[in-house]
Enzyme design. Structure first.
Site, PDB file in Angstrom:
ATOM      1  N   LYS A 124       0.818  -1.213   0.000  1.00 39.26           N
ATOM      2  CA  LYS A 124       0.000   0.000   0.000  1.00 39.26           C
ATOM      3  C   LYS A 124       0.851   1.261   0.000  1.00 39.26           C
ATOM      4  O   LYS A 124       0.426   2.285  -0.512  1.00 39.26           O
ATOM      5  CB  LYS A 124      -0.993  -0.003   1.171  1.00 39.26           C
ATOM      6  CG  LYS A 124      -2.074  -1.067   0.992  1.00 39.26           C
ATOM      7  CD  LYS A 124      -3.455  -0.630   1.413  1.00 39.26           C
ATOM      8  CE  LYS A 124      -4.463  -1.629   0.870  1.00 39.26           C
ATOM      9  NZ  LYS A 124      -5.784  -1.581   1.441  1.00 39.26           N
ATOM     10  N   LYS A 206      -5.662 -10.340  -7.139  1.00 43.24           N
ATOM     11  CA  LYS A 206      -6.988 -10.593  -6.567  1.00 43.24           C
ATOM     12  C   LYS A 206      -7.944  -9.441  -6.920  1.00 43.24           C
ATOM     13  O   LYS A 206      -7.517  -8.307  -7.128  1.00 43.24           O
ATOM     14  CB  LYS A 206      -6.902 -10.794  -5.059  1.00 43.24           C
ATOM     15  CG  LYS A 206      -6.701  -9.533  -4.252  1.00 43.24           C
ATOM     16  CD  LYS A 206      -7.080  -9.743  -2.786  1.00 43.24           C
ATOM     17  CE  LYS A 206      -7.159  -8.388  -2.094  1.00 43.24           C
ATOM     18  NZ  LYS A 206      -7.829  -8.378  -0.839  1.00 43.24           N
ATOM     19  N   LYS A 209     -11.517  -4.052  -4.226  1.00 38.35           N
ATOM     20  CA  LYS A 209     -12.459  -2.953  -4.401  1.00 38.35           C
ATOM     21  C   LYS A 209     -11.776  -1.613  -4.621  1.00 38.35           C
ATOM     22  O   LYS A 209     -12.397  -0.677  -5.087  1.00 38.35           O
ATOM     23  CB  LYS A 209     -13.443  -2.890  -3.237  1.00 38.35           C
ATOM     24  CG  LYS A 209     -12.852  -2.667  -1.865  1.00 38.35           C
ATOM     25  CD  LYS A 209     -13.989  -2.475  -0.871  1.00 38.35           C
ATOM     26  CE  LYS A 209     -13.954  -3.415   0.310  1.00 38.35           C
ATOM     27  NZ  LYS A 209     -12.798  -3.200   1.209  1.00 38.35           N
TER      28      LYS A 209
HETATM   29  P1  ATP Z   1      -8.943  -3.063  -0.519  1.00 40.16           P
HETATM   30  O1  ATP Z   1      -8.916  -2.996  -2.013  1.00 40.16           O
HETATM   31  O2  ATP Z   1      -9.406  -1.785   0.137  1.00 40.16           O
HETATM   32  O3  ATP Z   1      -7.723  -3.655   0.088  1.00 40.16           O
HETATM   33  P2  ATP Z   1     -10.371  -5.529  -0.590  1.00 40.16           P
HETATM   34  O4  ATP Z   1     -11.413  -5.620  -1.639  1.00 40.16           O
HETATM   35  O5  ATP Z   1      -9.090  -6.195  -0.860  1.00 40.16           O
HETATM   36  O6  ATP Z   1     -10.128  -4.049  -0.196  1.00 40.16           O
HETATM   37  P3  ATP Z   1     -10.715  -6.020   2.239  1.00 40.16           P
HETATM   38  O7  ATP Z   1     -11.557  -5.010   2.916  1.00 40.16           O
HETATM   39  O8  ATP Z   1      -9.236  -5.958   2.416  1.00 40.16           O
HETATM   40  O9  ATP Z   1     -11.069  -6.082   0.692  1.00 40.16           O
HETATM   41  O10 ATP Z   1     -11.199  -7.474   2.648  1.00 40.16           O
HETATM   42  C1  ATP Z   1     -12.430  -7.799   3.197  1.00 40.16           C
HETATM   43  C2  ATP Z   1     -12.530  -9.286   3.228  1.00 40.16           C
HETATM   44  O11 ATP Z   1     -12.743  -9.783   1.912  1.00 40.16           O
HETATM   45  C3  ATP Z   1     -11.295  -9.995   3.752  1.00 40.16           C
HETATM   46  O12 ATP Z   1     -11.675 -11.071   4.568  1.00 40.16           O
HETATM   47  C4  ATP Z   1     -10.599 -10.473   2.512  1.00 40.16           C
HETATM   48  O13 ATP Z   1      -9.823 -11.614   2.736  1.00 40.16           O
HETATM   49  C5  ATP Z   1     -11.773 -10.771   1.599  1.00 40.16           C
HETATM   50  N1  ATP Z   1     -11.431 -10.580   0.199  1.00 40.16           N
HETATM   51  C6  ATP Z   1     -11.017  -9.422  -0.369  1.00 40.16           C
HETATM   52  N2  ATP Z   1     -10.794  -9.580  -1.682  1.00 40.16           N
HETATM   53  C7  ATP Z   1     -11.063 -10.877  -1.955  1.00 40.16           C
HETATM   54  C8  ATP Z   1     -11.006 -11.667  -3.145  1.00 40.16           C
HETATM   55  N3  ATP Z   1     -10.664 -11.145  -4.286  1.00 40.16           N
HETATM   56  N4  ATP Z   1     -11.359 -12.967  -3.076  1.00 40.16           N
HETATM   57  C9  ATP Z   1     -11.735 -13.493  -1.908  1.00 40.16           C
HETATM   58  N5  ATP Z   1     -11.797 -12.827  -0.749  1.00 40.16           N
HETATM   59  C10 ATP Z   1     -11.467 -11.532  -0.758  1.00 40.16           C
END
Ligand code: ATP
Ligand code: LTN
Length: 341
Positions: A124, A206, A209
């Site tokens: 990050k 992955k 969002k």
């Molecule tokens: P950011 O982009 O802000 O890092 P993010 O979409 O990666 O956000 P988080 O808020 O970090 O999401 O994660 C929330 C939950 O969703 C966590 O338990 C994480 O492991 C799960 N998660 C996030 N992205 C994925 C994905 N692509 N596939 C499966 N699980 C996910």
């Protein structure tokens, strides 16, 4: 009466789970399949505590208006996914002041070296090179506070959060070592593993969002036509057979999604699409995702239209969370040697 006692006893033996999600943007299909859907299923077998981690979200700059909207929407969406406030505690992190307080205390029991090794911090801070703030660095201490305040036994987290949970355990053990048993040392919850959903534009990454490319992710609240469009644009390969294979990351991902939403195995999916092209398959995945999300979207629009109900729910959650977490905070402060009020 005896029955009731028995039930209480069983309830008392239920393990406690804590998890949270950041309202850092619109919640994606990855969040849903990888995390939220599993949380919902855990509610019957565990004592669950869930939070919208809005304090964590400002480690990256947020537009105030959009942020406010995202926090409430995240809360409503989690309810729509099936978080049940009669079964679980569900609150907004910033409404419960013990989180920020314990985070500060834990910062003083967390080493600079440990935080420096966190891969999420490294990622990050590269991605937001113009805003490498101290909060981004100490983010894991706040996450540790979230978990340790509730003496959680188990924490369901995706692979990306395992390192933070490891650090939480280290902090808890260190504190317990100095002051005697204060915190439950939490384990990662390894149950049914949630699907790992990859970006539709770069299937090596992955689905996230905060990805600036809107075609990389599908939001749980995307309109059906948007969902179809995004799946149609999904990056695949030059082969044409719908099957799992090396170098077919895009198709592997789409099969994974199809399997997660329909319950079919990869083999069954391959058989079903025998002789059909990628175009048909992408459409079918889009349609299946739309069907999976339809009831959630419907519930979401009901909840988001009823602000009074939402307020009632998150207030109730915050009140219970404060009560429970205050006990841990008081205990910690007493052990450190703070003068009681
Ligand atoms: P950011 O982009 O802000 O890092 P993010 O979409 O990666 O956000 P988080 O808020 O970090 O999401 O994660 C929330 C939950 O969703 C966590 O338990 C994480 O492991 C799960 N998660 C996030 N992205 C994925 C994905 N692509 N596939 C499966 N699980 C996910
Ligand atoms: N950092 C997590 C969200 C989060 C969390 C937590 C998860 C904040 N506090 C406590 C589990 C337990 C994330 O970004 N996925």
């Amino acid at each position: 009466m005896q029955e009731a006692n028995k039930e209480n006893e069983i309830n008392e033996r239920k393990k406690r789970i804590f998890s949270a999600i950041q309202p850092s943007g619109t919640i994606t299909l990855g969040n849903y399949l990888g995390a939220l859907r599993n949380w919902v299923n855990l509610q019957n077998d565990y004592e669950c505590i869930f939070a919208v981690a809005d304090l964590h979200a400002i480690t990256v700059r947020q537009d105030p208006k959009a942020f406010k909207k995202n926090i409430l929407e995240a809360y409503a969406l989690l309810l729509a996914c099936g978080i049940d406030t009669d079964k679980s505690m569900f609150f907004i992190q910033s409404h419960v002041h013990t989180h920020a307080e314990l985070a500060w205390l834990l910062n003083c029991y967390t080493q600079f070296g440990e935080l420096s090794r966190m891969t999420q911090f490294k990622d990050k801070s590269q991605k937001h090179a113009d805003n490498v703030n101290a909060g981004l660095f100490t983010y894991p201490s706040l996450m540790a506070a979230d978990i340790l305040l509730y003496q959680a036994d188990l924490v369901p987290v995706g692979a990306d959060q395992v390192q933070h949970l490891e650090l939480t355990r280290n902090i808890a053990e260190r504190f317990n070592g100095v002051y005697g048993k204060t915190f439950t040392v939490p384990d990662a919850y390894v149950g049914t593993v949630g699907a790992r959903v990859m970006s539709l534009q770069n299937p090596m990454k992955k689905m996230s969002k905060s990805d600036e490319n809107v075609n990389a992710w599908v939001a749980v609240l995307d309109k059906p036509e948007t969902i179809i469009k995004k799946f149609k644009r999904a990056v695949t390969d030059s082969d044409s057979k719908v099957c799992i294979g090396e170098g077919k990351d895009g198709i592997n991902n789409l099969i994974g999604i199809m399997s997660a939403v329909t319950g079919k195995t990869a083999d069954e999916i391959t058989e079903e699409f025998e002789g059909k092209g990628y175009g048909d398959f992408k459409n079918a995945v889009g349609e299946a995702v739309i069907e999976e999300l339809r009831p959630i979207q419907k519930k979401f629009s009901e909840y988001i239209g009823d602000k009074a109900y939402l307020e009632e729910q998150y207030r109730k959650g915050a009140e219970s969370a404060l009560k429970l977490s205050q006990r841990t905070l008081d205990k910690v402060m007493k052990k450190i040697g703070y003068l009681p009020k």
